[in-house]
Design a protein around this motif. Sequence first.
Motif, PDB file in Angstrom:
ATOM      1  N   ASP A 202       0.838  -1.199   0.000  1.00  0.00           N
ATOM      2  CA  ASP A 202       0.000   0.000   0.000  1.00  0.00           C
ATOM      3  C   ASP A 202       0.873   1.249   0.000  1.00  0.00           C
ATOM      4  N   GLY A 203       0.495   2.223  -0.821  1.00  0.00           N
ATOM      5  CA  GLY A 203       1.199   3.491  -0.839  1.00  0.00           C
ATOM      6  C   GLY A 203       2.466   3.512  -1.667  1.00  0.00           C
ATOM      7  N   ALA A 204       2.818   2.405  -2.317  1.00  0.00           N
ATOM      8  CA  ALA A 204       4.051   2.358  -3.101  1.00  0.00           C
ATOM      9  C   ALA A 204       3.966   3.326  -4.281  1.00  0.00           C
ATOM     10  N   GLU A 205       5.112   3.946  -4.599  1.00  0.00           N
ATOM     11  CA  GLU A 205       5.146   4.866  -5.734  1.00  0.00           C
ATOM     12  C   GLU A 205       5.532   4.123  -7.001  1.00  0.00           C
TER      13      GLU A 205
ATOM     14  N   GLY B 196      -5.956   1.795  -6.649  1.00  0.00           N
ATOM     15  CA  GLY B 196      -6.510   2.839  -5.790  1.00  0.00           C
ATOM     16  C   GLY B 196      -5.653   3.271  -4.635  1.00  0.00           C
ATOM     17  N   ASN B 197      -4.746   2.422  -4.151  1.00  0.00           N
ATOM     18  CA  ASN B 197      -3.931   2.806  -2.996  1.00  0.00           C
ATOM     19  C   ASN B 197      -2.437   2.801  -3.320  1.00  0.00           C
ATOM     20  N   LEU B 198      -2.115   3.057  -4.595  1.00  0.00           N
ATOM     21  CA  LEU B 198      -0.732   3.251  -5.008  1.00  0.00           C
ATOM     22  C   LEU B 198      -0.557   4.703  -5.441  1.00  0.00           C
ATOM     23  N   LYS B 199       0.651   5.199  -5.343  1.00  0.00           N
ATOM     24  CA  LYS B 199       0.955   6.557  -5.802  1.00  0.00           C
ATOM     25  C   LYS B 199       1.563   6.462  -7.199  1.00  0.00           C
ATOM     26  N   VAL B 200       0.751   6.738  -8.205  1.00  0.00           N
ATOM     27  CA  VAL B 200       1.224   6.670  -9.582  1.00  0.00           C
ATOM     28  C   VAL B 200       1.648   8.074 -10.015  1.00  0.00           C
ATOM     29  N   ARG B 201       2.911   8.206 -10.385  1.00  0.00           N
ATOM     30  CA  ARG B 201       3.453   9.503 -10.799  1.00  0.00           C
ATOM     31  C   ARG B 201       3.793   9.433 -12.291  1.00  0.00           C
TER      32      ARG B 201
ATOM     33  N   PRO C 288      14.510   8.372  -4.359  1.00  0.00           N
ATOM     34  CA  PRO C 288      14.363   7.499  -3.187  1.00  0.00           C
ATOM     35  C   PRO C 288      12.880   7.343  -2.853  1.00  0.00           C
ATOM     36  N   GLY C 289      12.463   6.125  -2.653  1.00  0.00           N
ATOM     37  CA  GLY C 289      11.055   5.864  -2.373  1.00  0.00           C
ATOM     38  C   GLY C 289      10.276   5.396  -3.578  1.00  0.00           C
ATOM     39  N   THR C 290      10.826   5.553  -4.794  1.00  0.00           N
ATOM     40  CA  THR C 290      10.177   4.988  -5.970  1.00  0.00           C
ATOM     41  C   THR C 290      10.272   3.464  -5.888  1.00  0.00           C
TER      42      THR C 290
ATOM     43  N   GLY D 241      17.101   1.420  -5.642  1.00  0.00           N
ATOM     44  CA  GLY D 241      16.411   0.267  -5.080  1.00  0.00           C
ATOM     45  C   GLY D 241      15.019   0.059  -5.622  1.00  0.00           C
ATOM     46  N   ALA D 242      14.759   0.573  -6.842  1.00  0.00           N
ATOM     47  CA  ALA D 242      13.429   0.417  -7.451  1.00  0.00           C
ATOM     48  C   ALA D 242      13.419  -0.779  -8.394  1.00  0.00           C
ATOM     49  N   ARG D 243      12.243  -1.331  -8.619  1.00  0.00           N
ATOM     50  CA  ARG D 243      12.062  -2.396  -9.588  1.00  0.00           C
ATOM     51  C   ARG D 243      11.796  -1.782 -10.974  1.00  0.00           C
ATOM     52  N   LEU D 244      12.167  -2.532 -12.015  1.00  0.00           N
ATOM     53  CA  LEU D 244      11.931  -2.084 -13.387  1.00  0.00           C
ATOM     54  C   LEU D 244      11.026  -3.085 -14.098  1.00  0.00           C
ATOM     55  N   TYR D 245       9.913  -2.581 -14.621  1.00  0.00           N
ATOM     56  CA  TYR D 245       8.953  -3.386 -15.385  1.00  0.00           C
ATOM     57  C   TYR D 245       8.915  -2.871 -16.814  1.00  0.00           C
ATOM     58  N   VAL D 246       9.216  -3.750 -17.773  1.00  0.00           N
ATOM     59  CA  VAL D 246       9.292  -3.370 -19.182  1.00  0.00           C
ATOM     60  C   VAL D 246       8.228  -4.117 -19.974  1.00  0.00           C
ATOM     61  N   ASP D 247       7.428  -3.363 -20.724  1.00  0.00           N
ATOM     62  CA  ASP D 247       6.494  -3.953 -21.684  1.00  0.00           C
ATOM     63  C   ASP D 247       7.217  -3.988 -23.036  1.00  0.00           C
ATOM     64  N   ALA D 248       7.483  -5.191 -23.533  1.00  0.00           N
ATOM     65  CA  ALA D 248       8.233  -5.356 -24.781  1.00  0.00           C
ATOM     66  C   ALA D 248       7.334  -5.644 -25.972  1.00  0.00           C
TER      67      ALA D 248
END
Length: 352
Positions: free
Chosen positions: A92-95, A114-119, A132-134, A163-170
Amino acid sequence: MELDLDLVRAQYRPAVTYLNTASSGLLPERAASAMRDAITAMTEGRPIDSLFTDVEEARAAFARLAGVPVARVATGSSVAVHTGLIAASLPDGAEVLVAEGEFSSTINPFHVRGNLKVRTVPLEALAESVRPGTALVAVSAAQSADGRVTDLTELRAVTRAHGARLYVDASQAAGWFPLAEHAAAADYVSSVAFKWLTCPRGAAFFIGPDDPDELTPVFAGWVAGEKPWDSCYGPVTEPARSARRFDETPGLIAFAGARRSLALVEELGVDAIRAHDLALADRFRAGLAGLGREPVPSPGSPIVSVPGLGVRQGELHAAGIELSNRAGNLRASFHLYNTVDDVDRLLDALSG
């Protein structure tokens, strides 16, 4: 390495000037034949056990093309489901950091939770906006709307540093893009296969983390068990020890075709396909300059999007030239079955 044009002509038989692979690729004959055989078997009541073998062969082929162990590859039918899998596993609250204008399937599940911070930031500012925090950066390797290619090397370095994860749509890259140079370094990769991999609709792939326990298999059914045929009733007591725990129940006819399409892409070679595709796209860009038109900058991409010309898509369709209208832009996409003559025919039509 040059593209084997004789093999291409034997397998792909467009009846029009088809410059719309970014929407959907053409099926090779070997894939269409395998699908017809599968449908006949289902029609006549003959055994279809071999179709499950097709799923595993397609999984293995995609793993080779992506340069990752097959244990990291799950099969499915939709990028949105794989995005939802990741979204469900975030705290919850992850950016989540995404690019403006990103394809909906890549990002919408993060919004609807609904409970994520999408930037959201411009694509060119994505790397510099990781902070930091992403928790996660989600991006397409190549943008659907205009073909812009993401600098995944830079983005991977920045996400690791924070320390963030990377998600790639290929989805707009696998099949022409050097995915094997980048997929292993991403935490998660998803891709439909019906575009540049020229598979049937209904086949998609997901590259999960090295440790499958990192994600909760919220969509898991019987095929996600370590022993699927022992997991048909009641809860799955032993999830697969690999990314297969994230599998959707496969559309067997689609994977019958996908197995043959992926084998053909391997046979032709991604490097040869890439060189062919980019040469055609560059020829089109040069021709546009002669017409006084400037496309959206997308160097190193076989997708060329021309502002203000989307309105001509209907007239080009009537002339037997297939492209897309995206947000008012005329989007042309060049792939292995296209030729110099296709490019020149489009330029001639636009000049008229």
